[in-house]
Design a protein around this motif. Structure first.
Motif, mmCIF file in Angstrom:
data_model
loop_
_atom_site.group_PDB
_atom_site.id
_atom_site.type_symbol
_atom_site.label_atom_id
_atom_site.label_comp_id
_atom_site.label_asym_id
_atom_site.label_seq_id
_atom_site.Cartn_x
_atom_site.Cartn_y
_atom_site.Cartn_z
ATOM 1 N N THR A 278 0.836 2.671 4.070
ATOM 2 C CA THR A 278 1.800 1.806 3.671
ATOM 3 C C THR A 278 3.257 2.427 4.517
ATOM 4 N N ALA A 279 3.826 1.816 4.940
ATOM 5 C CA ALA A 279 5.127 2.423 5.895
ATOM 6 C C ALA A 279 6.319 2.129 5.214
ATOM 7 N N GLY A 280 6.406 1.216 4.265
ATOM 8 C CA GLY A 280 7.537 0.792 3.636
ATOM 9 C C GLY A 280 7.206 0.084 2.189
ATOM 10 N N SER A 281 8.209 0.093 1.259
ATOM 11 C CA SER A 281 7.713 -0.647 0.307
ATOM 12 C C SER A 281 9.040 -1.111 -0.657
ATOM 13 N N ALA A 282 8.755 -2.098 -1.678
ATOM 14 C CA ALA A 282 9.908 -2.327 -2.486
ATOM 15 C C ALA A 282 9.346 -3.169 -3.663
ATOM 16 N N THR A 283 10.021 -3.009 -4.813
ATOM 17 C CA THR A 283 9.763 -3.810 -5.988
ATOM 18 C C THR A 283 10.637 -4.938 -6.197
ATOM 19 N N VAL A 284 10.354 -6.346 -6.086
ATOM 20 C CA VAL A 284 11.036 -7.625 -6.016
ATOM 21 C C VAL A 284 10.639 -8.352 -7.313
ATOM 22 N N GLY A 285 11.437 -8.204 -8.452
ATOM 23 C CA GLY A 285 11.123 -8.947 -9.506
ATOM 24 C C GLY A 285 10.094 -8.030 -10.140
ATOM 25 N N SER A 286 8.981 -8.653 -10.488
ATOM 26 C CA SER A 286 7.734 -7.917 -10.989
ATOM 27 C C SER A 286 6.878 -7.778 -9.842
ATOM 28 N N SER A 287 6.978 -8.221 -8.563
ATOM 29 C CA SER A 287 6.087 -8.234 -7.541
ATOM 30 C C SER A 287 6.201 -7.167 -6.633
ATOM 31 N N TYR A 288 5.618 -6.467 -5.901
ATOM 32 C CA TYR A 288 5.342 -5.267 -5.241
ATOM 33 C C TYR A 288 5.190 -5.791 -3.922
ATOM 34 N N VAL A 289 6.109 -5.544 -2.842
ATOM 35 C CA VAL A 289 5.723 -5.725 -1.542
ATOM 36 C C VAL A 289 5.838 -4.667 -0.447
ATOM 37 N N GLU A 290 4.895 -4.740 0.327
ATOM 38 C CA GLU A 290 4.753 -3.255 1.340
ATOM 39 C C GLU A 290 4.527 -3.785 2.961
ATOM 40 N N VAL A 291 5.160 -2.797 3.429
ATOM 41 C CA VAL A 291 4.722 -2.934 4.961
ATOM 42 C C VAL A 291 3.308 -2.062 5.263
ATOM 43 N N ARG A 292 2.557 -2.887 5.803
ATOM 44 C CA ARG A 292 1.018 -2.291 6.028
ATOM 45 C C ARG A 292 1.059 -1.796 7.658
ATOM 46 N N TYR A 293 0.853 -0.522 7.872
ATOM 47 C CA TYR A 293 0.831 -0.337 9.487
ATOM 48 C C TYR A 293 -0.460 0.502 9.798
ATOM 49 N N SER A 294 -1.195 -0.067 10.837
ATOM 50 C CA SER A 294 -2.201 0.424 11.463
ATOM 51 C C SER A 294 -1.973 1.164 12.830
ATOM 52 N N ALA A 295 -2.040 2.526 12.792
ATOM 53 C CA ALA A 295 -1.945 3.015 14.099
ATOM 54 C C ALA A 295 -3.151 2.730 15.147
ATOM 55 N N VAL A 296 -4.086 2.438 14.651
ATOM 56 C CA VAL A 296 -5.339 2.421 15.619
ATOM 57 C C VAL A 296 -5.219 0.990 16.286
ATOM 58 N N CYS A 297 -4.559 -0.069 15.646
ATOM 59 C CA CYS A 297 -4.426 -1.342 16.133
ATOM 60 C C CYS A 297 -2.694 -1.727 16.716
ATOM 61 N N GLY A 298 -2.170 -0.573 16.218
ATOM 62 C CA GLY A 298 -0.785 -0.719 16.967
ATOM 63 C C GLY A 298 0.112 -1.923 16.538
ATOM 64 N N ALA A 299 -0.232 -2.058 15.113
ATOM 65 C CA ALA A 299 0.307 -3.855 14.642
ATOM 66 C C ALA A 299 0.360 -3.167 12.997
ATOM 67 N N ALA A 300 1.464 -4.045 12.343
ATOM 68 C CA ALA A 300 1.831 -4.126 11.158
ATOM 69 C C ALA A 300 1.752 -5.520 10.602
ATOM 70 N N TRP A 301 1.835 -5.605 9.150
ATOM 71 C CA TRP A 301 1.808 -6.758 8.286
ATOM 72 C C TRP A 301 2.402 -6.717 7.161
ATOM 73 N N GLY A 302 2.724 -7.727 6.507
ATOM 74 C CA GLY A 302 3.263 -7.590 4.988
ATOM 75 C C GLY A 302 2.326 -8.104 4.081
ATOM 76 N N ARG A 303 2.441 -7.292 2.847
ATOM 77 C CA ARG A 303 1.605 -7.655 1.796
ATOM 78 C C ARG A 303 2.417 -7.826 0.322
ATOM 79 N N ILE A 304 1.813 -8.487 -0.599
ATOM 80 C CA ILE A 304 2.599 -8.557 -1.907
ATOM 81 C C ILE A 304 1.698 -8.701 -2.717
ATOM 82 N N THR A 305 1.719 -7.930 -4.013
ATOM 83 C CA THR A 305 0.893 -8.152 -4.997
ATOM 84 C C THR A 305 1.519 -8.332 -6.164
ATOM 85 N N ARG A 306 0.618 -8.580 -7.207
ATOM 86 C CA ARG A 306 1.210 -8.788 -8.635
ATOM 87 C C ARG A 306 2.318 -10.123 -8.452
#
Length: 376
Positions: A278-306
């Motif tokens: 997890t390279a970055g995160s924040a709580t938005v309302g009751s949800s949790y949003v993250e920046v997921r980063y993979s050094a092996v793949c050289g790529a990042a994506w966003g993920r939201i839970t709750r």
């Protein structure tokens, strides 16, 4: 207790054994699939695919399930490695089968241009030989100007007129004057030019089309095996475009790197789980949003839970050098979490994830080194 579907018959035995082991762990724990999804951080839809044999679970999902159920992580990781090798072999066989089908369709399409060039050349040669075997002109047969022999004159002699002595008949046929023969026409066959074989233009067209289709197949195979695209750079960071040696040296289970991962599913490409942080995160309302980063793949994506159905998450990578800014979006359509496709980045700090909840609140992540903020 979940009720399992029958696993696909074409599933590899090692993948089948690993999937059945995951089912046994879930059954022994007494948890539902929704509860397993909440405790492991992977969605219910993903776990349904893993447990029904439609997709091989990432290593991170298997390790998370082992921790939730109290199973030895090392033993389950060993089974996962065997299953992952078998899954890769099955995908390779599937790709080879598809390539053979495409080649067969191309050959069938080329058959519409007529018989093979060798058959047409043989037919043309036979026709040409038949033409050459016939004479171009014939010598006319002239009638014989000599009168037919009279046997009675030869045997008895020629009778003389009355009052004249009879002339004895010649002992042999009288000499005949030479008869001029018709001039022999010149032989035009020696200088005749053989006619071109019929179908020669079609043969040339068929050869040309065959060469073009073969070249296109080679180019398509090269694109599928090596991939294309440019990757951005951060300051003095090297370009993110993977070379052929880099792609070949990826760990087992990882199927892309850099620009080759752009727009693709991180779980299907093997970039998630233990290979991501997890390279970055924040709580938005009751949800949790993250920046997921993979050094092996050289790529990042966003993920939201709750999250709730209709909540949206977006990952943005700012422009670096010659690489333009990139953005990918995802939306929660069921369950309580979701994620975006990947964007190629050279460092974790180059990407930011933002969430827009259906209820109205919005917010974006901050780098993990700083304390995550809370958006209303």
């Amino acid at each position: 207790m979940p009720r399992w579907r029958a696993l696909p018959e074409e599933l590899d035995p090692q993948v089948r054994e690993f999937t059945e082991q995951l089912r046994r762990l879930v059954e022994r724990s007494g948890l539902s699939i929704s509860a397993v999804a909440d405790r492991t951080g992977y969605s219910k839809t993903s776990w349904e695919r893993y447990l029904n044999g439609r997709l091989l679970s990432p290593r991170g999902a298997a390790e998370a399930l082992a921790e939730v159920t109290g199973t030895d992580v090392g033993h389950l990781s060993t089974m996962w490695e065997l299953a992952e090798r078998a899954w890769s072999r099955s995908e390779l066989r599937h790709d080879v089968t598809l390539e053979a089908m495409r080649v067969a369709r191309a050959r069938a399409a080329l058959g519409e241009f007529g018989p093979p060039p060798a058959a047409r050349a043989g037919a043309g040669a036979r026709e040409q030989g038949a033409l050459r075997s016939e004479p171009l002109c014939r010598e006319p047969r002239l009638p014989d100007p000599r009168p037919p022999d009279r046997p009675e004159a030869v045997a008895e002699g020629i009778r003389a007129a009355p009052g004249t002595p009879a002339v004895p008949a010649a002992q042999g046929p009288a000499p005949r004057p030479p008869v001029p023969r018709a001039p022999v026409p010149p032989d035009y066959r020696a200088s005749a030019i053989p006619a071109p074989a019929p179908g020669a233009p079609r043969r040339r067209v068929g050869l040309f089309v065959t060469g073009v289709v073969g070249a296109l197949l080679v180019v398509a195979a090269a694109v599928l095996l090596l991939g294309t695209g440019d990757r951005g750079a951060d300051g003095d960071t090297a370009a993110v475009t993977p070379s052929a040696s880099t792609v070949a040296n990826l760990p087992a289970g990882v199927k892309c790197a850099g620009a080759g991962c752009a727009g693709k599913d991180p779980e299907a490409m093997g970039c998630g789980g233990a290979r991501a942080t997890t390279a970055g995160s924040a709580t938005v309302g009751s949800s949790y949003v993250e920046v997921r980063y993979s050094a092996v793949c050289g790529a990042a994506w966003g993920r939201i839970t709750r999250a709730a159905v209709g909540d949206a998450v977006r990952i943005s990578a700012r422009a670096q050098g010659s690489a333009p800014a990139r953005t990918e979006s995802g939306r929660v359509v069921r369950d309580a979490d979701g994620y975006t496709p990947m964007v190629a980045v050279a460092a974790p700090g180059q990407a930011t994830a933002c969430a827009t909840l259906a209820a109205g609140p919005q917010g974006c992540t901050v780098p993990r080194a700083a304390s995550p903020g809370t958006a209303g």
